[in-house]
Design an enzyme around this catalytic site. Sequence first.
Site, PDB file in Angstrom:
ATOM      1  N   GLY A  46       0.839  -1.189   0.000  1.00  0.00           N
ATOM      2  CA  GLY A  46       0.000   0.000   0.000  1.00  0.00           C
ATOM      3  C   GLY A  46       0.873   1.237   0.000  1.00  0.00           C
ATOM      4  O   GLY A  46       2.001   1.218   0.509  1.00  0.00           O
ATOM      5  N   GLN A  51       2.838   9.949   1.313  1.00  0.00           N
ATOM      6  CA  GLN A  51       4.155   9.347   1.495  1.00  0.00           C
ATOM      7  C   GLN A  51       5.150   9.764   0.418  1.00  0.00           C
ATOM      8  O   GLN A  51       6.356   9.582   0.594  1.00  0.00           O
ATOM      9  CB  GLN A  51       4.051   7.828   1.534  1.00  0.00           C
ATOM     10  CG  GLN A  51       3.353   7.308   2.772  1.00  0.00           C
ATOM     11  CD  GLN A  51       3.207   5.810   2.721  1.00  0.00           C
ATOM     12  OE1 GLN A  51       2.205   5.299   2.243  1.00  0.00           O
ATOM     13  NE2 GLN A  51       4.222   5.094   3.195  1.00  0.00           N
ATOM     14  N   CYS A  92       5.846  -0.368   7.276  1.00  0.00           N
ATOM     15  CA  CYS A  92       5.519   0.819   6.488  1.00  0.00           C
ATOM     16  C   CYS A  92       6.723   1.207   5.632  1.00  0.00           C
ATOM     17  O   CYS A  92       7.855   1.203   6.120  1.00  0.00           O
ATOM     18  CB  CYS A  92       5.147   1.960   7.434  1.00  0.00           C
ATOM     19  SG  CYS A  92       4.693   3.491   6.604  1.00  0.00           S
ATOM     20  N   LEU A  93       6.456   1.567   4.393  1.00  0.00           N
ATOM     21  CA  LEU A  93       7.537   2.009   3.509  1.00  0.00           C
ATOM     22  C   LEU A  93       8.173   3.304   4.006  1.00  0.00           C
ATOM     23  O   LEU A  93       9.322   3.590   3.671  1.00  0.00           O
ATOM     24  CB  LEU A  93       7.010   2.186   2.082  1.00  0.00           C
ATOM     25  CG  LEU A  93       6.527   0.909   1.403  1.00  0.00           C
ATOM     26  CD1 LEU A  93       5.925   1.224   0.038  1.00  0.00           C
ATOM     27  CD2 LEU A  93       7.649  -0.113   1.279  1.00  0.00           C
ATOM     28  N   HIS A 134      -4.492   1.767   7.593  1.00  0.00           N
ATOM     29  CA  HIS A 134      -3.111   2.237   7.703  1.00  0.00           C
ATOM     30  C   HIS A 134      -2.841   3.361   6.695  1.00  0.00           C
ATOM     31  O   HIS A 134      -2.277   4.397   7.047  1.00  0.00           O
ATOM     32  CB  HIS A 134      -2.165   1.046   7.463  1.00  0.00           C
ATOM     33  CG  HIS A 134      -0.721   1.389   7.426  1.00  0.00           C
ATOM     34  ND1 HIS A 134       0.153   1.018   8.427  1.00  0.00           N
ATOM     35  CD2 HIS A 134       0.029   2.045   6.504  1.00  0.00           C
ATOM     36  CE1 HIS A 134       1.372   1.442   8.117  1.00  0.00           C
ATOM     37  NE2 HIS A 134       1.322   2.063   6.943  1.00  0.00           N
ATOM     38  N   GLU A 135      -3.265   3.163   5.449  1.00  0.00           N
ATOM     39  CA  GLU A 135      -3.014   4.165   4.412  1.00  0.00           C
ATOM     40  C   GLU A 135      -3.842   5.435   4.635  1.00  0.00           C
ATOM     41  O   GLU A 135      -3.372   6.542   4.385  1.00  0.00           O
ATOM     42  CB  GLU A 135      -3.274   3.580   3.020  1.00  0.00           C
ATOM     43  CG  GLU A 135      -2.382   2.407   2.645  1.00  0.00           C
ATOM     44  CD  GLU A 135      -0.892   2.659   2.795  1.00  0.00           C
ATOM     45  OE1 GLU A 135      -0.442   3.821   2.646  1.00  0.00           O
ATOM     46  OE2 GLU A 135      -0.161   1.699   3.088  1.00  0.00           O
ATOM     47  N   HIS A 138      -2.148   7.717   6.902  1.00  0.00           N
ATOM     48  CA  HIS A 138      -1.165   8.573   6.223  1.00  0.00           C
ATOM     49  C   HIS A 138      -1.824   9.840   5.681  1.00  0.00           C
ATOM     50  O   HIS A 138      -1.273  10.931   5.795  1.00  0.00           O
ATOM     51  CB  HIS A 138      -0.486   7.836   5.068  1.00  0.00           C
ATOM     52  CG  HIS A 138       0.601   6.917   5.491  1.00  0.00           C
ATOM     53  ND1 HIS A 138       1.741   7.352   6.116  1.00  0.00           N
ATOM     54  CD2 HIS A 138       0.728   5.576   5.367  1.00  0.00           C
ATOM     55  CE1 HIS A 138       2.534   6.326   6.370  1.00  0.00           C
ATOM     56  NE2 HIS A 138       1.926   5.232   5.922  1.00  0.00           N
TER      57      HIS A 138
END
Length: 168
Positions: A46, A51, A92-93, A134-135, A138
């Site tokens: 994701g 991000q 997470c990225l 989660h996204e 962000h």
Amino acid sequence: MALLEILEFPDPRLRTRAGPVTAVNDATRRLIDDLFETMYEARGIGLAATQVDVHQRLLVIDLSEDHSQPLVFINPQITVLDAELGEYDEGCLSVPGFYETINRPRRIEASALDRDGQPFTRELDGLLAICLQHEIDHLDGKLFVDYLSPLKRQRIRKKLEKSQRRRA
């Protein structure tokens, strides 16, 4: 398509609350394609526009191993369908190399626009529900580390800052 730079914690730009997408057009679809390319290259499941320092309420998800199930959520909204929480080890990225157990609702209903600007509503559960939450965090300027104790969050911050200094 282009690979975009993924911001890393504790970059303050990750705390910016994204604004709504007002029109789904060719520029929006280019951004979607770039998000998918960037996410796949980074081996994520994701990625939110925030991000990559684009503060629009847009995110992409693909849980498949062969990249065959791309999902686009523009201006997503969720409704919790079941208050029961599920425990998932989240990574997470934007917080590379760290995984922590986070509790989130297991079942949600998501409403959003798709890649073509068409509205849809879907009931989600399991990993897809967790990933979407989660996204969306962000897009609201939150990271999964915000659910951790201040001590754990500070430890992660220090390790990432040290890693970032070494790379610079």
